[in-house]
Motif scaffolding. Structure first.
Motif, PDB file in Angstrom:
ATOM      1  N   MET A 180     -46.297 -31.548  82.987  1.00 11.28           N
ATOM      2  CA  MET A 180     -46.957 -30.764  81.959  1.00 11.28           C
ATOM      3  C   MET A 180     -45.878 -30.106  81.097  1.00 11.28           C
ATOM      4  O   MET A 180     -44.931 -29.528  81.613  1.00 11.28           O
ATOM      5  N   ASN A 181     -45.999 -30.206  79.771  1.00 13.76           N
ATOM      6  CA  ASN A 181     -45.010 -29.599  78.876  1.00 13.76           C
ATOM      7  C   ASN A 181     -45.476 -28.205  78.438  1.00 13.76           C
ATOM      8  O   ASN A 181     -46.585 -27.769  78.765  1.00 13.76           O
ATOM      9  N   LEU A 182     -44.631 -27.518  77.685  1.00 17.47           N
ATOM     10  CA  LEU A 182     -44.937 -26.143  77.279  1.00 17.47           C
ATOM     11  C   LEU A 182     -46.184 -26.056  76.397  1.00 17.47           C
ATOM     12  O   LEU A 182     -46.963 -25.109  76.508  1.00 17.47           O
ATOM     13  N   ARG A 183     -46.391 -27.027  75.541  1.00 19.10           N
ATOM     14  CA  ARG A 183     -47.579 -27.017  74.680  1.00 19.10           C
ATOM     15  C   ARG A 183     -48.848 -27.145  75.528  1.00 19.10           C
ATOM     16  O   ARG A 183     -49.846 -26.463  75.292  1.00 19.10           O
ATOM     17  N   ASP A 184     -48.795 -28.005  76.545  1.00 15.74           N
ATOM     18  CA  ASP A 184     -49.941 -28.142  77.453  1.00 15.74           C
ATOM     19  C   ASP A 184     -50.189 -26.844  78.212  1.00 15.74           C
ATOM     20  O   ASP A 184     -51.338 -26.442  78.403  1.00 15.74           O
ATOM     21  N   LEU A 185     -49.110 -26.201  78.653  1.00 16.26           N
ATOM     22  CA  LEU A 185     -49.256 -24.924  79.354  1.00 16.26           C
ATOM     23  C   LEU A 185     -49.868 -23.853  78.448  1.00 16.26           C
ATOM     24  O   LEU A 185     -50.735 -23.086  78.878  1.00 16.26           O
ATOM     25  N   ALA A 186     -49.434 -23.813  77.198  1.00 22.08           N
ATOM     26  CA  ALA A 186     -49.989 -22.839  76.250  1.00 22.08           C
ATOM     27  C   ALA A 186     -51.477 -23.099  76.034  1.00 22.08           C
ATOM     28  O   ALA A 186     -52.287 -22.160  76.033  1.00 22.08           O
ATOM     29  N   ASP A 187     -51.848 -24.371  75.868  1.00 19.45           N
ATOM     30  CA  ASP A 187     -53.260 -24.716  75.672  1.00 19.45           C
ATOM     31  C   ASP A 187     -54.078 -24.348  76.906  1.00 19.45           C
ATOM     32  O   ASP A 187     -55.200 -23.848  76.787  1.00 19.45           O
ATOM     33  N   GLU A 188     -53.527 -24.587  78.082  1.00 14.31           N
ATOM     34  CA  GLU A 188     -54.226 -24.242  79.329  1.00 14.31           C
ATOM     35  C   GLU A 188     -54.424 -22.730  79.437  1.00 14.31           C
ATOM     36  O   GLU A 188     -55.501 -22.268  79.827  1.00 14.31           O
ATOM     37  N   CYS A 189     -53.411 -21.957  79.080  1.00 17.00           N
ATOM     38  CA  CYS A 189     -53.547 -20.494  79.104  1.00 17.00           C
ATOM     39  C   CYS A 189     -54.636 -20.032  78.136  1.00 17.00           C
ATOM     40  O   CYS A 189     -55.413 -19.124  78.458  1.00 17.00           O
ATOM     41  N   ASP A 190     -54.702 -20.656  76.959  1.00 14.50           N
ATOM     42  CA  ASP A 190     -55.754 -20.308  76.002  1.00 14.50           C
ATOM     43  C   ASP A 190     -57.140 -20.622  76.557  1.00 14.50           C
ATOM     44  O   ASP A 190     -58.075 -19.829  76.412  1.00 14.50           O
ATOM     45  N   ARG A 191     -57.270 -21.789  77.202  1.00 25.35           N
ATOM     46  CA  ARG A 191     -58.566 -22.140  77.795  1.00 25.35           C
ATOM     47  C   ARG A 191     -58.953 -21.136  78.886  1.00 25.35           C
ATOM     48  O   ARG A 191     -60.104 -20.700  78.948  1.00 25.35           O
ATOM     49  N   GLU A 192     -58.000 -20.768  79.719  1.00 23.82           N
ATOM     50  CA  GLU A 192     -58.271 -19.798  80.782  1.00 23.82           C
ATOM     51  C   GLU A 192     -58.591 -18.421  80.202  1.00 23.82           C
ATOM     52  O   GLU A 192     -59.443 -17.706  80.732  1.00 23.82           O
ATOM     53  N   ALA A 193     -57.927 -18.064  79.114  1.00 22.75           N
ATOM     54  CA  ALA A 193     -58.198 -16.771  78.476  1.00 22.75           C
ATOM     55  C   ALA A 193     -59.627 -16.717  77.950  1.00 22.75           C
ATOM     56  O   ALA A 193     -60.288 -15.679  78.032  1.00 22.75           O
ATOM     57  N   ASN A 194     -60.104 -17.830  77.429  1.00 17.54           N
ATOM     58  CA  ASN A 194     -61.475 -17.872  76.920  1.00 17.54           C
ATOM     59  C   ASN A 194     -62.504 -17.717  78.038  1.00 17.54           C
ATOM     60  O   ASN A 194     -63.621 -17.277  77.787  1.00 17.54           O
ATOM     61  N   LYS A 195     -62.136 -18.066  79.259  1.00 20.23           N
ATOM     62  CA  LYS A 195     -63.046 -17.949  80.400  1.00 20.23           C
ATOM     63  C   LYS A 195     -62.930 -16.606  81.117  1.00 20.23           C
ATOM     64  O   LYS A 195     -63.808 -16.262  81.899  1.00 20.23           O
ATOM     65  N   ALA A 196     -61.844 -15.884  80.871  1.00 17.57           N
ATOM     66  CA  ALA A 196     -61.574 -14.649  81.624  1.00 17.57           C
ATOM     67  C   ALA A 196     -62.619 -13.580  81.319  1.00 17.57           C
ATOM     68  O   ALA A 196     -63.035 -13.392  80.182  1.00 17.57           O
ATOM     69  N   TRP A 197     -63.022 -12.856  82.371  1.00 17.73           N
ATOM     70  CA  TRP A 197     -64.006 -11.790  82.231  1.00 17.73           C
ATOM     71  C   TRP A 197     -63.369 -10.479  81.827  1.00 17.73           C
ATOM     72  O   TRP A 197     -63.943  -9.700  81.085  1.00 17.73           O
ATOM     73  N   HIS A 198     -62.176 -10.218  82.330  1.00 25.93           N
ATOM     74  CA  HIS A 198     -61.527  -8.924  82.094  1.00 25.93           C
ATOM     75  C   HIS A 198     -60.601  -9.006  80.882  1.00 25.93           C
ATOM     76  O   HIS A 198     -59.869  -9.972  80.709  1.00 25.93           O
ATOM     77  N   HIS A 199     -60.677  -7.961  80.065  1.00 22.42           N
ATOM     78  CA  HIS A 199     -59.842  -7.928  78.856  1.00 22.42           C
ATOM     79  C   HIS A 199     -58.363  -8.022  79.197  1.00 22.42           C
ATOM     80  O   HIS A 199     -57.614  -8.727  78.512  1.00 22.42           O
TER      81      HIS A 199
END
Length: 109
Positions: free
Chosen positions: A1-20
């Motif tokens: 996994m490259n850095l761009r994939d990691l950034a995209d994954e973090c964004d996807r997880e952020a969209n699912k996160a319940w806590h601010h």
């Protein structure tokens, strides 16, 4: 996994996160990965290709190292040195330093 994939994954997880706090932490991490990608792209002193995800300050720093100033605009930027004519650049363009001046290779799109 490259850095761009990691950034995209973090964004996807952020969209699912319940806590601010968790959402902010994940978005900050994604931004850090993108900053790392941009800094890596700007490490070459002779060539710099603008990218849609690139932060404008990376391009500004690269141009300033060669005596140019940069003004950001919608969809691109303008670079200029002294009395030379201003040049408009956009994502996809490649800036090349020949030791004397920056030339722009326009993107194919």
């Amino acid at each position: 996994m490259n850095l761009r994939d990691l950034a995209d994954e973090c964004d996807r997880e952020a969209n699912k996160a319940w806590h601010h706090a968790e959402r902010w932490r994940l978005r900050d991490t994604a931004n850090l990965y993108r900053r790392m990608i941009c800094n890596r792209a700007a490490a070459d002193p002779a060539t710099h290709t603008l990218d849609h995800s690139m932060l404008i300050d990376v391009t500004e720093r690269w141009c300033r190292q060669h005596g140019y100033r940069v003004v950001a605009g919608i969809g691109g930027a303008t670079i200029q040195r002294g009395d030379e004519p201003a040049v408009v650049v956009q994502p996809g363009d490649t800036l090349r330093w020949d030791g004397q001046r920056i030339t722009v290779e326009a993107s194919a799109t």
